[in-house]
Design a protein around this motif. Sequence first.
Motif, PDB file in Angstrom:
ATOM      1  N   VAL A 180      37.074  35.571  23.046  1.00  0.00           N
ATOM      2  CA  VAL A 180      36.592  34.379  23.747  1.00  0.00           C
ATOM      3  C   VAL A 180      36.897  33.094  22.978  1.00  0.00           C
ATOM      4  O   VAL A 180      37.360  32.106  23.545  1.00  0.00           O
ATOM      5  CB  VAL A 180      35.069  34.494  23.998  1.00  0.00           C
ATOM      6  N   ASN A 181      36.622  33.101  21.691  1.00  0.00           N
ATOM      7  CA  ASN A 181      36.715  31.883  20.868  1.00  0.00           C
ATOM      8  C   ASN A 181      37.941  31.934  19.965  1.00  0.00           C
ATOM      9  O   ASN A 181      38.255  32.976  19.398  1.00  0.00           O
ATOM     10  CB  ASN A 181      35.452  31.771  20.007  1.00  0.00           C
ATOM     11  N   HIS A 182      38.588  30.779  19.823  1.00  0.00           N
ATOM     12  CA  HIS A 182      39.814  30.724  19.026  1.00  0.00           C
ATOM     13  C   HIS A 182      39.772  29.528  18.086  1.00  0.00           C
ATOM     14  O   HIS A 182      39.339  28.437  18.464  1.00  0.00           O
ATOM     15  CB  HIS A 182      41.038  30.650  19.936  1.00  0.00           C
ATOM     16  N   ALA A 183      40.243  29.762  16.869  1.00  0.00           N
ATOM     17  CA  ALA A 183      40.180  28.752  15.816  1.00  0.00           C
ATOM     18  C   ALA A 183      41.546  28.170  15.518  1.00  0.00           C
ATOM     19  O   ALA A 183      42.559  28.862  15.599  1.00  0.00           O
ATOM     20  CB  ALA A 183      39.615  29.378  14.544  1.00  0.00           C
ATOM     21  N   VAL A 184      41.529  26.894  15.134  1.00  0.00           N
ATOM     22  CA  VAL A 184      42.722  26.210  14.630  1.00  0.00           C
ATOM     23  C   VAL A 184      42.328  25.568  13.303  1.00  0.00           C
ATOM     24  O   VAL A 184      41.326  24.857  13.221  1.00  0.00           O
ATOM     25  CB  VAL A 184      43.229  25.134  15.615  1.00  0.00           C
ATOM     26  N   ARG A 185      43.110  25.860  12.267  1.00  0.00           N
ATOM     27  CA  ARG A 185      42.890  25.245  10.960  1.00  0.00           C
ATOM     28  C   ARG A 185      43.734  23.987  10.848  1.00  0.00           C
ATOM     29  O   ARG A 185      44.911  23.998  11.169  1.00  0.00           O
ATOM     30  CB  ARG A 185      43.241  26.231   9.850  1.00  0.00           C
ATOM     31  N   TRP A 233      36.915  25.262  16.434  1.00  0.00           N
ATOM     32  CA  TRP A 233      36.786  26.372  17.372  1.00  0.00           C
ATOM     33  C   TRP A 233      36.756  25.847  18.796  1.00  0.00           C
ATOM     34  O   TRP A 233      36.268  24.748  19.048  1.00  0.00           O
ATOM     35  CB  TRP A 233      35.493  27.138  17.109  1.00  0.00           C
ATOM     36  N   ALA A 234      37.261  26.658  19.721  1.00  0.00           N
ATOM     37  CA  ALA A 234      37.199  26.331  21.141  1.00  0.00           C
ATOM     38  C   ALA A 234      37.092  27.620  21.941  1.00  0.00           C
ATOM     39  O   ALA A 234      37.584  28.672  21.524  1.00  0.00           O
ATOM     40  CB  ALA A 234      38.430  25.547  21.583  1.00  0.00           C
ATOM     41  N   ILE A 235      36.427  27.532  23.088  1.00  0.00           N
ATOM     42  CA  ILE A 235      36.320  28.655  24.010  1.00  0.00           C
ATOM     43  C   ILE A 235      37.596  28.692  24.837  1.00  0.00           C
ATOM     44  O   ILE A 235      38.001  27.682  25.419  1.00  0.00           O
ATOM     45  CB  ILE A 235      35.080  28.501  24.911  1.00  0.00           C
TER      46      ILE A 235
END
Length: 159
Positions: A73-78, A89-91
Amino acid sequence: MATYKEQLQKTWHAYEKEHGSVPATARDAVQWGVERGLISIPEVDPFAKLSSDMADALREEYATDAQGRRYRVNHAVRVSKAGVQYTFWAIMTDAPREHMQKAFIQRREQIVGDCVQLATDVEAYNALKIDQPAIPMLFDFRDDVEERRFWSAGEAAAA
């Protein structure tokens, strides 16, 4: 002075030396190191701990789409700004395309980095153990991915 990670590594090697070259848990080595004063129990920033726990929880949240696919569901970008790394983080259902594209690229780069390190580790081990058959390591994952998806679909249908 040694960095925190170097102190932990030194403690691990001291533990391993005292206990012999046998697999052990990091927890056993940490407890042993604390008891001997080699490392100290850290003071924890409660917001850092909560942030880390939240990131773990976000990483582990899954949903199932209309086609029965279980997806993260949730995805991260560094992102690094002024030498400081931030993780946004974003859904997935609401995230901008640019965020998801960066997230997917970064995850792919992590996988590639892991594969490069695994290849190096296997090569080094095989070179150390030339009296034993070499451990092969293949990096074409197409069949593995399809097989895992097949079995996952079967397990979902059986549930």
